[in-house]
Design a protein around this motif. Structure first.
Motif, PDB file in Angstrom:
ATOM      1  N   GLN A 228       0.810  -1.231  -0.144  1.00 16.66           N
ATOM      2  CA  GLN A 228      -0.205  -0.113   0.045  1.00 16.66           C
ATOM      3  C   GLN A 228       0.727   1.347  -0.129  1.00 16.66           C
ATOM      4  OE1 GLN A 228      -3.555   0.126  -0.348  1.00 16.66           O
ATOM      5  NE2 GLN A 228      -3.102  -1.989  -0.780  1.00 16.66           N
ATOM      6  N   GLN A 229       1.970   1.242   0.573  1.00  9.15           N
ATOM      7  CA  GLN A 229       2.982   2.427   0.458  1.00  9.15           C
ATOM      8  C   GLN A 229       4.298   1.907   0.873  1.00  9.15           C
ATOM      9  OE1 GLN A 229       1.114   4.626   3.901  1.00  9.15           O
ATOM     10  NE2 GLN A 229       2.192   3.391   5.418  1.00  9.15           N
ATOM     11  N   TYR A 230       5.191   2.864   0.862  1.00  9.68           N
ATOM     12  CA  TYR A 230       6.588   2.735   1.069  1.00  9.68           C
ATOM     13  C   TYR A 230       6.799   2.247   2.313  1.00  9.68           C
ATOM     14  CZ  TYR A 230       7.441   3.926  -3.785  1.00  9.68           C
ATOM     15  OH  TYR A 230       7.615   4.070  -5.132  1.00  9.68           O
ATOM     16  N   HIS A 231       7.947   1.209   2.733  1.00  8.18           N
ATOM     17  CA  HIS A 231       8.365   0.844   4.094  1.00  8.18           C
ATOM     18  C   HIS A 231       9.812   0.927   3.866  1.00  8.18           C
ATOM     19  CE1 HIS A 231       4.215   0.222   6.011  1.00  8.18           C
ATOM     20  NE2 HIS A 231       3.990  -0.040   4.851  1.00  8.18           N
ATOM     21  N   HIS A 232      10.643   1.031   5.184  1.00  7.29           N
ATOM     22  CA  HIS A 232      11.965   1.020   5.047  1.00  7.29           C
ATOM     23  C   HIS A 232      12.799  -0.382   5.567  1.00  7.29           C
ATOM     24  CE1 HIS A 232      11.352   5.306   5.256  1.00  7.29           C
ATOM     25  NE2 HIS A 232      12.428   5.467   4.323  1.00  7.29           N
ATOM     26  N   TYR A 233      13.483  -0.946   4.615  1.00  2.32           N
ATOM     27  CA  TYR A 233      14.182  -2.143   5.090  1.00  2.32           C
ATOM     28  C   TYR A 233      15.616  -1.877   4.940  1.00  2.32           C
ATOM     29  CZ  TYR A 233       9.704  -3.873   3.486  1.00  2.32           C
ATOM     30  OH  TYR A 233       8.160  -4.028   3.274  1.00  2.32           O
ATOM     31  N   SER A 234      16.083  -2.348   6.175  1.00  5.51           N
ATOM     32  CA  SER A 234      17.906  -1.576   6.476  1.00  5.51           C
ATOM     33  C   SER A 234      18.488  -2.842   7.072  1.00  5.51           C
ATOM     34  CB  SER A 234      17.764  -0.391   7.597  1.00  5.51           C
ATOM     35  OG  SER A 234      16.578   0.438   7.059  1.00  5.51           O
ATOM     36  N   ILE A 235      19.945  -2.700   6.680  1.00  9.76           N
ATOM     37  CA  ILE A 235      20.965  -3.532   7.112  1.00  9.76           C
ATOM     38  C   ILE A 235      22.195  -2.755   7.813  1.00  9.76           C
ATOM     39  CG2 ILE A 235      22.559  -5.191   6.517  1.00  9.76           C
ATOM     40  CD1 ILE A 235      20.716  -5.968   4.094  1.00  9.76           C
ATOM     41  N   LEU A 236      22.392  -3.029   9.143  1.00  9.30           N
ATOM     42  CA  LEU A 236      23.415  -2.278   9.801  1.00  9.30           C
ATOM     43  C   LEU A 236      24.302  -3.474   9.882  1.00  9.30           C
ATOM     44  CD1 LEU A 236      25.088  -0.333  11.598  1.00  9.30           C
ATOM     45  CD2 LEU A 236      23.636  -0.959  13.278  1.00  9.30           C
ATOM     46  N   TRP A 237      25.546  -3.235   9.127  1.00  6.54           N
ATOM     47  CA  TRP A 237      26.713  -4.341   9.201  1.00  6.54           C
ATOM     48  C   TRP A 237      27.960  -3.629   9.580  1.00  6.54           C
ATOM     49  CZ3 TRP A 237      30.004  -5.145   4.312  1.00  6.54           C
ATOM     50  CH2 TRP A 237      31.116  -6.239   4.620  1.00  6.54           C
ATOM     51  N   ASN A 238      28.573  -4.107  10.813  1.00  7.89           N
ATOM     52  CA  ASN A 238      30.160  -3.364  11.089  1.00  7.89           C
ATOM     53  C   ASN A 238      30.613  -4.704  11.939  1.00  7.89           C
ATOM     54  OD1 ASN A 238      28.762  -3.604  13.853  1.00  7.89           O
ATOM     55  ND2 ASN A 238      28.261  -1.393  13.752  1.00  7.89           N
ATOM     56  N   ASN A 239      31.598  -4.261  12.647  1.00  9.85           N
ATOM     57  CA  ASN A 239      32.641  -5.270  13.052  1.00  9.85           C
ATOM     58  C   ASN A 239      31.927  -5.874  14.246  1.00  9.85           C
ATOM     59  OD1 ASN A 239      34.895  -7.015  13.202  1.00  9.85           O
ATOM     60  ND2 ASN A 239      36.000  -5.599  14.624  1.00  9.85           N
ATOM     61  N   TYR A 240      31.032  -5.317  14.873  1.00 12.50           N
ATOM     62  CA  TYR A 240      30.295  -5.661  16.292  1.00 12.50           C
ATOM     63  C   TYR A 240      29.166  -6.531  15.985  1.00 12.50           C
ATOM     64  CZ  TYR A 240      33.134  -1.750  17.573  1.00 12.50           C
ATOM     65  OH  TYR A 240      34.405  -0.836  17.774  1.00 12.50           O
ATOM     66  N   HIS A 241      28.182  -6.303  15.083  1.00 17.50           N
ATOM     67  CA  HIS A 241      27.155  -7.012  14.507  1.00 17.50           C
ATOM     68  C   HIS A 241      26.494  -6.808  13.345  1.00 17.50           C
ATOM     69  CE1 HIS A 241      24.712  -3.795  17.132  1.00 17.50           C
ATOM     70  NE2 HIS A 241      25.373  -3.288  16.070  1.00 17.50           N
ATOM     71  N   THR A 242      25.392  -7.595  12.928  1.00 18.27           N
ATOM     72  CA  THR A 242      24.671  -7.369  11.853  1.00 18.27           C
ATOM     73  C   THR A 242      23.233  -7.194  12.100  1.00 18.27           C
ATOM     74  OG1 THR A 242      26.185  -8.526  10.161  1.00 18.27           O
ATOM     75  CG2 THR A 242      23.805  -8.167   9.450  1.00 18.27           C
ATOM     76  N   VAL A 243      22.521  -6.114  12.042  1.00 15.38           N
ATOM     77  CA  VAL A 243      21.227  -5.983  12.485  1.00 15.38           C
ATOM     78  C   VAL A 243      20.247  -5.754  11.058  1.00 15.38           C
ATOM     79  CG1 VAL A 243      19.621  -4.568  14.045  1.00 15.38           C
ATOM     80  CG2 VAL A 243      22.037  -4.656  14.341  1.00 15.38           C
ATOM     81  N   PHE A 244      19.069  -6.410  11.313  1.00 12.17           N
ATOM     82  CA  PHE A 244      18.241  -6.223  10.034  1.00 12.17           C
ATOM     83  C   PHE A 244      17.035  -5.324  10.655  1.00 12.17           C
ATOM     84  CE2 PHE A 244      20.477 -10.347   9.473  1.00 12.17           C
ATOM     85  CZ  PHE A 244      20.473 -10.204   8.117  1.00 12.17           C
ATOM     86  N   LEU A 245      16.737  -4.404   9.944  1.00 16.49           N
ATOM     87  CA  LEU A 245      15.602  -3.648  10.584  1.00 16.49           C
ATOM     88  C   LEU A 245      14.444  -3.393   9.458  1.00 16.49           C
ATOM     89  CD1 LEU A 245      18.620  -2.079  10.905  1.00 16.49           C
ATOM     90  CD2 LEU A 245      17.156  -1.220  12.819  1.00 16.49           C
ATOM     91  N   VAL A 246      13.198  -3.216  10.110  1.00 18.66           N
ATOM     92  CA  VAL A 246      11.934  -2.981   8.989  1.00 18.66           C
ATOM     93  C   VAL A 246      11.302  -1.755   9.939  1.00 18.66           C
ATOM     94  CG1 VAL A 246       9.866  -3.860   8.353  1.00 18.66           C
ATOM     95  CG2 VAL A 246      11.518  -5.352   8.533  1.00 18.66           C
ATOM     96  N   ASP A 247      11.220  -0.704   8.902  1.00 22.62           N
ATOM     97  CA  ASP A 247      10.843   0.474   9.573  1.00 22.62           C
ATOM     98  C   ASP A 247      11.426   1.073  10.977  1.00 22.62           C
ATOM     99  OD1 ASP A 247       8.997   1.124   7.355  1.00 22.62           O
ATOM    100  OD2 ASP A 247       7.275   0.704   8.402  1.00 22.62           O
ATOM    101  N   ASN A 248      12.763   0.584  10.759  1.00 23.54           N
ATOM    102  CA  ASN A 248      13.682   1.042  11.983  1.00 23.54           C
ATOM    103  C   ASN A 248      13.537   0.153  13.285  1.00 23.54           C
ATOM    104  OD1 ASN A 248      15.238   3.695  11.125  1.00 23.54           O
ATOM    105  ND2 ASN A 248      13.159   4.223  10.621  1.00 23.54           N
ATOM    106  N   ILE A 249      12.585  -0.844  13.057  1.00 20.33           N
ATOM    107  CA  ILE A 249      12.368  -1.829  14.113  1.00 20.33           C
ATOM    108  C   ILE A 249      13.531  -2.947  13.802  1.00 20.33           C
ATOM    109  CG2 ILE A 249      10.954  -3.585  15.265  1.00 20.33           C
ATOM    110  CD1 ILE A 249       9.921  -0.739  15.671  1.00 20.33           C
TER     111      ILE A 249
END
Length: 315
Positions: A167-188
């Protein structure tokens, strides 16, 4: 009213009730997500046509809105995809995505990092894959991560979404660094994979490109391949915008990993070495706990038939 007429009316009512219950049983319940600090507000958007090149299905790719948006299509002839012009050692990577509406079984939309073109036999990959649905189910998100291997060494987790992604745009994000990898959806945050000293070889460490694709995953995507793509409902078009690529750029002439002291960004935040990104905040931890309790329906750590011995991080 005659007895046979009463029975007929009762039968019709029972059929209607069963149909209503059937529809309701397959209707997803959407939730209101917890509030979190939006990381996507911290980094600049890039122009897709300048920062990405067409990787396959060029005729199915369009750059719109002065290059700030790309639409990728899947039809009978081909899927399509774009790839970043730069490789990265770590960073924050994000896209606002609007998925195809309607029946989309077998369709796979992916936003991911990979170096399979450079390391075909021992490549790294960090995946967000959005899997299409049949008439009765919603899109789901599958996350995966592996290093020095192939899909057989993957560590998949699957989640329902708490909104309608068509229905609308939502954010899908990946934080990847030497400490961890985090998957986020709408910043959650929906998943965190920690870089542990006990199993360093399974953590992605080689520079990777960023990919955005749509393709035919009929053999596996929807209920293990039970529902293939039905091109009667195609073409399937996905839109990508508000792309963010902030991290340590890989220099092909360097033989060693750079220190990443200077992150390519107009933001004051550093997703590679910044203290805000070494671990999740309490707010993020609580939001991730909410997402995993409410929405996760598969984790490789619970897949005993697949793993006779669970991977070390599952313990």
């Amino acid at each position: 009213m005659a007895l046979w007429q009463q029975k007929h009316v009762l039968s019709v009512l029972m059929i209607i009730l069963c149909l209503v219950l059937c529809v309701c049983s397959h209707e997803r319940h959407y939730y209101t997500a917890p509030s979190v600090t939006p990381l996507t507000d911290s980094f600049p958007h890039v122009l897709v046509d300048l920062w990405f090149s067409k990787s396959f299905g060029a005729s199915n790719i369009k750059f719109l809105n002065n290059g700030s948006m790309a639409t990728l299509a899947l039809d009978k002839t081909s899927g399509s995809g774009v790839v970043s012009r730069t490789r990265y050692y770590y960073g924050f990577f994000s896209a606002a995505i609007k998925l195809p509406a309607g029946q989309s079984s077998g369709v796979v939309v992916a936003f991911y990092l990979s170096n399979a073109d450079v390391f075909p036999h021992n490549h790294d990959e960090i995946d967000i894959e959005l899997l299409g649905h049949d008439k009765r189910n919603d899109w789901v998100i599958q996350t995966n991560i592996y290093a020095n291997g192939s899909v057989s060494t993957g560590r998949e987790e699957k989640f329902y979404l708490w909104f309608d992604p068509t229905q609308q745009y939502h954010h899908y994000s990946i934080l990847w660094n030497n400490y961890h990898t985090v998957f986020l959806v709408d910043n959650i945050p929906v998943r965190e994979f920690t870089h542990g000293s006990k199993y360093p070889s399974i953590y992605p460490s080689k520079p990777m490109s960023v990919h955005a694709t749509i393709w035919d995953g009929s053999k596996w995507a929807t209920h293990g391949g039970k529902y293939p793509v039905n091109y009667k409902y195609g073409p399937f078009v996905v839109s990508f915008t508000e792309m963010e690529l902030t991290g340590c750029k890989s220099n092909p002439t360097e033989s060693t990993v750079p220190s990443c002291g200077e992150v390519i960004s107009s933001s004051s935040l550093d997703p590679v070495n910044g203290p805000e990104f070494t671990k999740l905040s309490q707010q993020q931890i609580e939001a991730m706990d909410w997402a995993r309790r409410k929405l996760m329906f598969y984790s490789y750590c619970n897949d005993r038939p697949r793993f006779k011995v669970l991977p070390p991080e599952c313990h």
